[in-house]
Write a protein that holds these residues in place. Sequence first.
Motif, PDB file in Angstrom:
ATOM      1  N   PRO A 151       2.648  -3.932   5.026  1.00  0.00           N
ATOM      2  CA  PRO A 151       1.551  -3.310   5.638  1.00  0.00           C
ATOM      3  C   PRO A 151       0.623  -2.944   4.364  1.00  0.00           C
ATOM      4  CG  PRO A 151       3.163  -1.225   6.283  1.00  0.00           C
ATOM      5  CD  PRO A 151       3.418  -2.012   5.259  1.00  0.00           C
ATOM      6  N   VAL A 152       0.736  -2.778   3.462  1.00  0.00           N
ATOM      7  CA  VAL A 152      -0.211  -2.705   2.113  1.00  0.00           C
ATOM      8  C   VAL A 152      -0.729  -3.626   1.013  1.00  0.00           C
ATOM      9  CG1 VAL A 152      -0.492  -1.009   0.318  1.00  0.00           C
ATOM     10  CG2 VAL A 152       0.615  -0.065   1.877  1.00  0.00           C
ATOM     11  N   VAL A 153      -1.850  -3.743   1.151  1.00  0.00           N
ATOM     12  CA  VAL A 153      -2.799  -4.740   0.061  1.00  0.00           C
ATOM     13  C   VAL A 153      -3.137  -4.640  -0.754  1.00  0.00           C
ATOM     14  CG1 VAL A 153      -3.560  -7.048   0.444  1.00  0.00           C
ATOM     15  CG2 VAL A 153      -2.278  -7.054   2.471  1.00  0.00           C
ATOM     16  N   ALA A 154      -3.184  -4.404  -2.159  1.00  0.00           N
ATOM     17  CA  ALA A 154      -3.714  -4.187  -2.839  1.00  0.00           C
ATOM     18  C   ALA A 154      -4.530  -4.970  -3.886  1.00  0.00           C
ATOM     19  CB  ALA A 154      -2.852  -2.957  -4.022  1.00  0.00           C
ATOM     20  N   THR A 155      -5.470  -5.265  -4.634  1.00  0.00           N
ATOM     21  CA  THR A 155      -6.457  -6.286  -4.966  1.00  0.00           C
ATOM     22  C   THR A 155      -7.058  -5.163  -6.087  1.00  0.00           C
ATOM     23  OG1 THR A 155      -8.804  -5.252  -3.391  1.00  0.00           O
ATOM     24  CG2 THR A 155      -6.946  -7.476  -3.202  1.00  0.00           C
ATOM     25  N   ALA A 156      -6.869  -6.129  -6.867  1.00  0.00           N
ATOM     26  CA  ALA A 156      -7.792  -6.221  -8.479  1.00  0.00           C
ATOM     27  C   ALA A 156      -9.256  -7.016  -8.644  1.00  0.00           C
ATOM     28  CB  ALA A 156      -6.869  -5.764  -9.730  1.00  0.00           C
ATOM     29  N   ILE A 157      -9.936  -7.680  -7.914  1.00  0.00           N
ATOM     30  CA  ILE A 157     -10.790  -8.866  -7.796  1.00  0.00           C
ATOM     31  C   ILE A 157     -11.762  -8.502  -8.777  1.00  0.00           C
ATOM     32  CG2 ILE A 157     -11.146  -8.821  -4.974  1.00  0.00           C
ATOM     33  CD1 ILE A 157     -13.611  -7.923  -5.196  1.00  0.00           C
ATOM     34  N   HIS A 158     -11.829  -7.537 -10.158  1.00  0.00           N
ATOM     35  CA  HIS A 158     -13.031  -7.744 -11.177  1.00  0.00           C
ATOM     36  C   HIS A 158     -11.689  -7.296 -12.916  1.00  0.00           C
ATOM     37  CE1 HIS A 158     -16.585  -6.362  -9.175  1.00  0.00           C
ATOM     38  NE2 HIS A 158     -16.488  -7.722  -9.130  1.00  0.00           N
ATOM     39  N   ASP A 159     -10.450  -7.626 -12.465  1.00  0.00           N
ATOM     40  CA  ASP A 159      -9.901  -6.810 -13.470  1.00  0.00           C
ATOM     41  C   ASP A 159     -10.055  -8.222 -14.810  1.00  0.00           C
ATOM     42  OD1 ASP A 159      -7.519  -5.917 -14.912  1.00  0.00           O
ATOM     43  OD2 ASP A 159      -6.245  -7.931 -14.065  1.00  0.00           O
ATOM     44  N   GLY A 160     -10.481  -9.662 -14.356  1.00  0.00           N
ATOM     45  CA  GLY A 160     -10.136 -11.013 -14.978  1.00  0.00           C
ATOM     46  C   GLY A 160     -11.033 -10.854 -16.492  1.00  0.00           C
ATOM     47  N   HIS A 161     -11.033 -11.824 -17.261  1.00  0.00           N
ATOM     48  CA  HIS A 161     -12.204 -11.874 -17.832  1.00  0.00           C
ATOM     49  C   HIS A 161     -11.489 -13.351 -18.375  1.00  0.00           C
ATOM     50  CE1 HIS A 161     -13.417 -11.031 -22.155  1.00  0.00           C
ATOM     51  NE2 HIS A 161     -12.790 -11.452 -22.688  1.00  0.00           N
TER      52      HIS A 161
END
Length: 285
Positions: free
Chosen positions: A37-47
């Motif tokens: 049930p755990v969603v982890a996002t990194a929506i600004h990680d990209g270059h």
Amino acid sequence: MALRDITAARGRYFAGDDLPIPTPATREWNIAVSDGPVVATAIHDGHRIRPALRPLLALSDAARFREEDPLTGLLTAVGDVRVQVPTSRFELDHNRPRKGAVYAGPDDCWGLEVWRRPLPEAEIAQSLAGWDRFRSMFAELLDHLLERWDAVLLVDIHSYNHRRDGPDAGAAPQDDNPDIELGLTTADPARWGDVTARFADALRATPIAGRVPDVRANVRFPTGGDFPEWVYARWGHRVCTISPEYKKIFMDEHSGQADIAALYAMRDGLQAAVDAVRDDFRAVG
């Protein structure tokens, strides 16, 4: 409920007999899915910037990198479901409403001049189509998970600069710049107050660079951004969104050099925080 029951109807972005497995349509993002049930996002990680936009950039790669959230994608390892966006926020910012998701001028992005000239409408439309696809994909993902779980924990991971006066100047005052800010703008204290308190306590229990991290909520970013607001508007209290904003004590924000030991400590602390609250998110009936 069996997992195959919740994915019997194949969607546009997720398919499979047991788990919502990403289809080829999701290759513009990095997604890993397992049962939990755990969603982890990194929506600004990209270059990454698509080739058609590169000749239009006025901003150097180094300046872009400084305002992005590098290495936050590594912290998504704490999630059962992990979503990392490799595209730079300067092409498309997934934490802005659709109307402002493509930066038009300095007022949109810390006074920076991003483009040599106004972007062609066709390029803006292409970027915004990516915004639409991401929100559609994420909606389908959470719909699937909320058939399996009574509630979902969304850990929306970001970072921020604290040495904006230059590489040789002092850091911003600690009073207004916690080591880890928890964005809790949509987490109802009546439903999720105990969860967010235990989450914060677990973060404090894991030293970073030999000291107890300063963990506080809603200090620098009181609005939280559009992404968690959109999640709350659609799913309400069934999704507990916690947005850790890590001060860039894990890297030199000017040179880009990383402190790997600090980064590992951050990951360990975030994993401990997720483990401390996981039992509050249970399977449906």
